[in-house]
Design an enzyme around this catalytic site. Structure first.
Site, PDB file in Angstrom:
ATOM      1  N   ASP A  23       0.837  -1.189   0.000  1.00 35.29           N
ATOM      2  CA  ASP A  23       0.000   0.000   0.000  1.00 35.29           C
ATOM      3  C   ASP A  23       0.877   1.246   0.000  1.00 35.29           C
ATOM      4  O   ASP A  23       2.076   1.171   0.258  1.00 35.29           O
ATOM      5  CB  ASP A  23      -0.965   0.010   1.192  1.00 35.29           C
ATOM      6  CG  ASP A  23      -0.250  -0.270   2.505  1.00 35.29           C
ATOM      7  OD1 ASP A  23      -0.817  -0.967   3.340  1.00 35.29           O
ATOM      8  OD2 ASP A  23       0.884   0.224   2.680  1.00 35.29           O
ATOM      9  N   ASP A  67       0.934   5.473   1.175  1.00 38.62           N
ATOM     10  CA  ASP A  67       0.346   6.558   1.945  1.00 38.62           C
ATOM     11  C   ASP A  67       0.699   7.886   1.287  1.00 38.62           C
ATOM     12  O   ASP A  67       1.784   8.041   0.705  1.00 38.62           O
ATOM     13  CB  ASP A  67       0.851   6.551   3.387  1.00 38.62           C
ATOM     14  CG  ASP A  67       0.463   5.278   4.131  1.00 38.62           C
ATOM     15  OD1 ASP A  67      -0.524   4.646   3.721  1.00 38.62           O
ATOM     16  OD2 ASP A  67       1.158   4.922   5.104  1.00 38.62           O
ATOM     17  N   ASP A 126       8.663   8.567  12.747  1.00 39.80           N
ATOM     18  CA  ASP A 126       9.407   7.786  13.726  1.00 39.80           C
ATOM     19  C   ASP A 126      10.845   7.508  13.308  1.00 39.80           C
ATOM     20  O   ASP A 126      11.786   7.885  13.993  1.00 39.80           O
ATOM     21  CB  ASP A 126       8.660   6.474  14.037  1.00 39.80           C
ATOM     22  CG  ASP A 126       8.209   5.734  12.795  1.00 39.80           C
ATOM     23  OD1 ASP A 126       8.626   6.093  11.674  1.00 39.80           O
ATOM     24  OD2 ASP A 126       7.424   4.779  12.944  1.00 39.80           O
TER      25      ASP A 126
END
Length: 497
Positions: free
Chosen positions: A108, A110, A188
């Site tokens: 996928d 983003d 992160d």
């Protein structure tokens, strides 16, 4: 592919050095790397100014990287195009960019944008805003759902209704919006903070992520201890990415893991269940398990399993279950959390059952009580939805029934919905050395035999074998004999439940 990436990085690095002086004197670009025209756009609602930062923007041009828009899903490209046509910025971000640079095939993609969730929602029919801690948009394009996130700002810049922290430092609400640079430093790990744009087909890097890909390192952005306290799940993500990518965890990023591992107790069991599926059911579970043990995170996910690992049989069963799961995933075979949880919790269930039997409790009630106790204890750490916990209990229950093969029992057991999973679990127990080998081979031969051979195998079962091996009598024999020719011979080929 990876060698090509390294060569491209070196060429780009040399070009950057040669033009460093010119870039410093260029007043046509802002600190965030936006053109003057983009800076002249009216600010978006709830947008916070970027705090001064030591991070510098680097841009890798199309000629110096291997990423192509042909490798990006059409749905993600459509989302980016609509956002850009509406006057917003739009980038592919995170794991999609990282995996493409490594030659992988992301599942996928983003998209990150400067549009707020409400602004982006107006561009996509049927889109939904989800999340409370950080609100994001799910844009449906055909059958795909693309996650659209608004550039995040610094948490300290938010108002009370936008940013909240617990007493342990964990972020409870983080809806502070910013710009591209602030979004990069709020992510992160450096390898997840890479941005790809179709405007010029460039990759933007604010945190040294491309260099860390070259060095095969998982590095936290910012102070690792502070970032782990903001969201303890980041500790699990560090291990997951290291296992998946076969990277090392950078020493300062790894240092606080053992000390801060108890913070996982503050995470909702439902969220940890989802994280466990990502950790152990993505094709690299065995490697992830070893890293979780190395950094003292495993006992906070599966405490009952962790305390049993001092027994060689329990450790062997756990490793073999994860290895088998990895093999099935890589072969595109079905896997289920019910089987994996059954394997991880079984050593503790089996130990508790033996203890209860030593107190005089019969085997069947002892198994039921031990299963209830261990399952309830696990639910305090990770949730187990009923659609998985019930099959898990059935797999355990059938372990005491598989030795009872006399009369019609073998035929009836093979027709039960969980037979295949229970049979696989029996083989797993034999492979780990928990029980002697032999019974698993009998069931393997029984499934492969024809009707007459099966009847003979049942007759040959020792009458002084496991309790319940005798036939129950004329009533069962008669009923089964009349319908035996109609029994489907498909037990061995039924997919594992």
């Amino acid at each position: 592919m990876f060698n090509t990436l390294i060569s491209s990085i070196k060429r780009w690095h040399n070009k950057s050095k040669a033009s460093a002086g010119e870039a410093h004197g260029d007043s046509g670009q802002s600190d965030s790397g936006q053109s003057p025209s983009s800076d002249s756009r009216p600010p978006r609602p709830n947008r916070k100014p970027t705090s001064p930062s030591s991070h510098s923007r680097t841009v890798v041009p199309r000629s110096d990287h291997c990423l192509s828009r042909r490798d990006v899903s059409r749905a993600a490209l459509t989302v980016m195009k609509r956002l850009q046509e509406a006057g917003f910025e739009a980038y592919i971000v995170g794991g999609g960019v990282r995996d493409l640079l490594l030659g992988g095939h992301p599942k996928d993609f983003d998209v990150a944008t400067d549009a707020t969730p409400e602004q982006a929602k107006q561009l996509f029919r049927g889109a939904r805003i989800v999340g409370r801690r950080f609100r994001i948009l799910h844009a449906r394009i055909g059958r795909e759902v693309i996650e659209v996130t608004t550039f995040r700002g610094h948490h300290s810049d938010g108002e009370a209704h936008e940013a909240q922290q617990s007493e342990h430092g964990m972020l409870l609400r983080d809806n502070v919006y910013g710009d591209l640079e602030s979004d990069a430093v709020r992510r992160d790990f450096t390898v997840n903070a890479l941005y790809y744009t179709t405007n010029g087909f460039e990759i933007h890097d604010y945190t040294g992520g491309i260099q860390d890909i070259e060095q095969r390192l998982i590095r936290m952005i910012g102070d690792p201890e502070t970032r782990y306290k903001e969201d303890p799940v980041r500790m699990l993500r560090a291990v997951r990415f290291a296992a998946k990518l076969d990277f090392d965890i950078e020493p300062s990023t790894a240092a606080p893991l053992r000390t801060l591992a108890p913070l996982l107790r503050n995470i909702a069991p439902a969220r940890l269940f989802d994280e466990v599926l990502k950790l152990l059911m993505s094709g690299y579970g065995e490697r992830t398990f070893e890293l979780l043990r190395e950094h003292a995170l495993w006992p906070h996910l599966f405490p009952d399993n962790a305390r049993m690992l001092e027994h060689p049989e329990a450790l062997a069963l756990t490793r073999q279950a994860l290895r088998n799961t990895d093999t099935r995933i890589r072969s595109d075979q079905r896997v289920t959390p019910a089987f994996l949880y059954a394997a991880l919790l079984w050593p503790a269930v089996n130990s508790e059952q033996k203890f209860l039997e030593s107190k005089g409790i019969p085997p069947v009630p002892a198994l039921a009580q031990s299963a209830q106790k261990i399952t309830s204890a696990q639910l305090a750490h990770t949730a187990i939805p009923k659609r998985f916990s019930m099959p898990m209990r059935e797999i355990w229950d059938m372990q005491s029934r598989l030795p009872r093969r006399g009369g019609e029992r073998a035929f009836r057991l093979m027709e039960m919905p969980r037979f295949r999973a229970a049979y696989d679990f029996l083989l797993l127990r034999e492979d780990s050395g928990e029980i002697p080998a032999g019974l698993g081979q009998w069931w393997t031969d029984f499934q492969q035999a024809d009707e007459e051979q099966r009847l003979q195998m049942v007759r040959d079962v020792p009458r002084n074998g496991p309790r319940g091996s005798k036939s129950r009598g004329r009533r069962n024999r008669g009923g089964r004999n009349r319908n035996r020719n109609k029994r489907p011979d498909s037990g061995a080929h039924r997919p594992a439940d």
